[in-house]
Design a protein around this motif. Structure first.
Motif, PDB file in Angstrom:
ATOM      1  N   MET A 184      57.980  -7.551 -13.335  1.00  0.00           N
ATOM      2  CA  MET A 184      57.413  -7.337 -14.666  1.00  0.00           C
ATOM      3  C   MET A 184      58.321  -6.469 -15.531  1.00  0.00           C
ATOM      4  O   MET A 184      58.494  -6.731 -16.728  1.00  0.00           O
ATOM      5  CB  MET A 184      56.026  -6.700 -14.535  1.00  0.00           C
ATOM      6  CG  MET A 184      54.962  -7.643 -13.976  1.00  0.00           C
ATOM      7  SD  MET A 184      53.375  -6.821 -13.672  1.00  0.00           S
ATOM      8  CE  MET A 184      52.976  -6.249 -15.314  1.00  0.00           C
ATOM      9  N   GLU A 185      58.918  -5.445 -14.933  1.00  0.00           N
ATOM     10  CA  GLU A 185      59.807  -4.571 -15.689  1.00  0.00           C
ATOM     11  C   GLU A 185      61.022  -5.334 -16.207  1.00  0.00           C
ATOM     12  O   GLU A 185      61.450  -5.161 -17.352  1.00  0.00           O
ATOM     13  CB  GLU A 185      60.240  -3.391 -14.814  1.00  0.00           C
ATOM     14  CG  GLU A 185      59.120  -2.385 -14.556  1.00  0.00           C
ATOM     15  CD  GLU A 185      59.414  -1.450 -13.398  1.00  0.00           C
ATOM     16  OE1 GLU A 185      60.557  -1.494 -12.865  1.00  0.00           O
ATOM     17  OE2 GLU A 185      58.508  -0.681 -13.007  1.00  0.00           O
ATOM     18  N   HIS A 186      61.561  -6.199 -15.371  1.00  0.00           N
ATOM     19  CA  HIS A 186      62.715  -6.996 -15.794  1.00  0.00           C
ATOM     20  C   HIS A 186      62.322  -8.004 -16.885  1.00  0.00           C
ATOM     21  O   HIS A 186      63.102  -8.257 -17.813  1.00  0.00           O
ATOM     22  CB  HIS A 186      63.317  -7.727 -14.597  1.00  0.00           C
ATOM     23  CG  HIS A 186      64.096  -6.827 -13.694  1.00  0.00           C
ATOM     24  ND1 HIS A 186      64.483  -7.198 -12.422  1.00  0.00           N
ATOM     25  CD2 HIS A 186      64.575  -5.571 -13.866  1.00  0.00           C
ATOM     26  CE1 HIS A 186      65.160  -6.220 -11.863  1.00  0.00           C
ATOM     27  NE2 HIS A 186      65.224  -5.221 -12.720  1.00  0.00           N
ATOM     28  N   ASN A 187      61.146  -8.571 -16.759  1.00  0.00           N
ATOM     29  CA  ASN A 187      60.683  -9.490 -17.805  1.00  0.00           C
ATOM     30  C   ASN A 187      60.551  -8.784 -19.150  1.00  0.00           C
ATOM     31  O   ASN A 187      60.853  -9.355 -20.210  1.00  0.00           O
ATOM     32  CB  ASN A 187      59.343 -10.115 -17.407  1.00  0.00           C
ATOM     33  CG  ASN A 187      59.502 -11.344 -16.536  1.00  0.00           C
ATOM     34  OD1 ASN A 187      60.556 -11.981 -16.532  1.00  0.00           O
ATOM     35  ND2 ASN A 187      58.471 -11.694 -15.791  1.00  0.00           N
ATOM     36  N   GLN A 188      60.099  -7.544 -19.116  1.00  0.00           N
ATOM     37  CA  GLN A 188      59.974  -6.775 -20.353  1.00  0.00           C
ATOM     38  C   GLN A 188      61.347  -6.491 -20.960  1.00  0.00           C
ATOM     39  O   GLN A 188      61.521  -6.563 -22.188  1.00  0.00           O
ATOM     40  CB  GLN A 188      59.233  -5.464 -20.064  1.00  0.00           C
ATOM     41  CG  GLN A 188      57.753  -5.670 -19.744  1.00  0.00           C
ATOM     42  CD  GLN A 188      57.091  -4.391 -19.271  1.00  0.00           C
ATOM     43  OE1 GLN A 188      57.755  -3.436 -18.875  1.00  0.00           O
ATOM     44  NE2 GLN A 188      55.760  -4.368 -19.311  1.00  0.00           N
ATOM     45  N   ILE A 189      62.309  -6.172 -20.115  1.00  0.00           N
ATOM     46  CA  ILE A 189      63.681  -5.957 -20.594  1.00  0.00           C
ATOM     47  C   ILE A 189      64.211  -7.229 -21.253  1.00  0.00           C
ATOM     48  O   ILE A 189      64.811  -7.191 -22.331  1.00  0.00           O
ATOM     49  CB  ILE A 189      64.602  -5.522 -19.434  1.00  0.00           C
ATOM     50  CG1 ILE A 189      64.220  -4.122 -18.940  1.00  0.00           C
ATOM     51  CG2 ILE A 189      66.074  -5.552 -19.864  1.00  0.00           C
ATOM     52  CD1 ILE A 189      64.923  -3.695 -17.659  1.00  0.00           C
TER      53      ILE A 189
END
Length: 231
Positions: A184-189
């Motif tokens: 999820m964190e990478h998707n937000q980036i």
């Protein structure tokens, strides 16, 4: 030592570099674990080379603080303390914020598709309890925009720091790092990068690394190593 019994034989024409890269890979991937005592004679036999290039490689690795030794007593893979990542994780996220500031207008759809594919592979590797693949893919995800910065000095410094990061992830998360959180964190980036929102991207990169550090701090690395020393 728990090294492969039949590693690929070293090409004599590039012996020194291949020996070094092989030992570096074994340290990063947890084949040689923190605190593991090693003998240059055994390594030379496994690699099919003389002891000279092995000793040279060990000296280079010691310069990078990946090997430690006591004269005429022992040589071992450097141990890891929680104090280490608390010092170098902030350097990584600060340099990555700089990298993305230099490339955010240069990223294109091909870069975004590549990062999406890498992120899916992180999720898959973690669910398959494969910390080596998960850690390598994590580095590759961030490397897309780091490389796009085309700043050779920045790329080189981050490459060395990521060596320390990878061996910590592989040796101590052991495939249990939260794939959902990381995914999820990478998707937000990715979303912030697609929108060319520099401030938001930098904030999310910092948050990603801070959360990774928090997950690491939840583990007792020093106690793990104490138990390894006693076993």
């Amino acid at each position: 030592m728990p090294v492969p019994h039949n590693p690929q034989q070293i090409n004599r024409f590039s012996m020194r570099e291949e020996v070094y890269n092989t030992l570096l890979k074994w340290i990063m991937e947890g084949v040689l674990r923190p605190g593991e005592k090693i003998l240059d004679k055994d390594l030379a036999e496994r690699l099919g080379v003389s002891r000279t290039p092995v000793r040279e490689a060990l000296r280079r690795l010691e310069d990078k603080e990946l090997i430690e030794s006591a004269a005429n007593r022992w040589t071992r893979v450097a141990r890891i303390s929680l104090k280490e990542p608390e010092k170098f994780y902030p350097i990584i996220w600060t340099l990555e914020e700089l990298a993305v500031s230099e490339c955010i207008d240069l990223l294109d759809d091909e870069d975004f598709h590549q990062m999406e594919a890498i992120n899916r592979s992180i999720n898959k590797a973690t669910k398959n309890n494969d910390p080596v693949k998960a850690s390598w893919a994590d580095v590759e995800f961030h490397q897309v925009y780091i490389a796009k910065s085309a700043n050779d000095y920045l790329i080189s410094i981050l490459r060395d720091l990521k060596i320390k990061f990878r061996r910590i992830e592989v040796c101590y998360f052991d495939g249990t790092k939260s794939s959902d959180e990381s995914f999820m964190e990478h998707n937000q980036i990715l979303g912030a990068l697609r929108n060319s929102n520099l401030a938001e991207t930098q904030h999310l990169i910092r948050t990603n690394w801070q959360n990774s550090l928090k997950r690491l701090q939840a583990l007792d690395l020093d106690q793990d190593q104490k138990e390894d020393d006693e076993s």
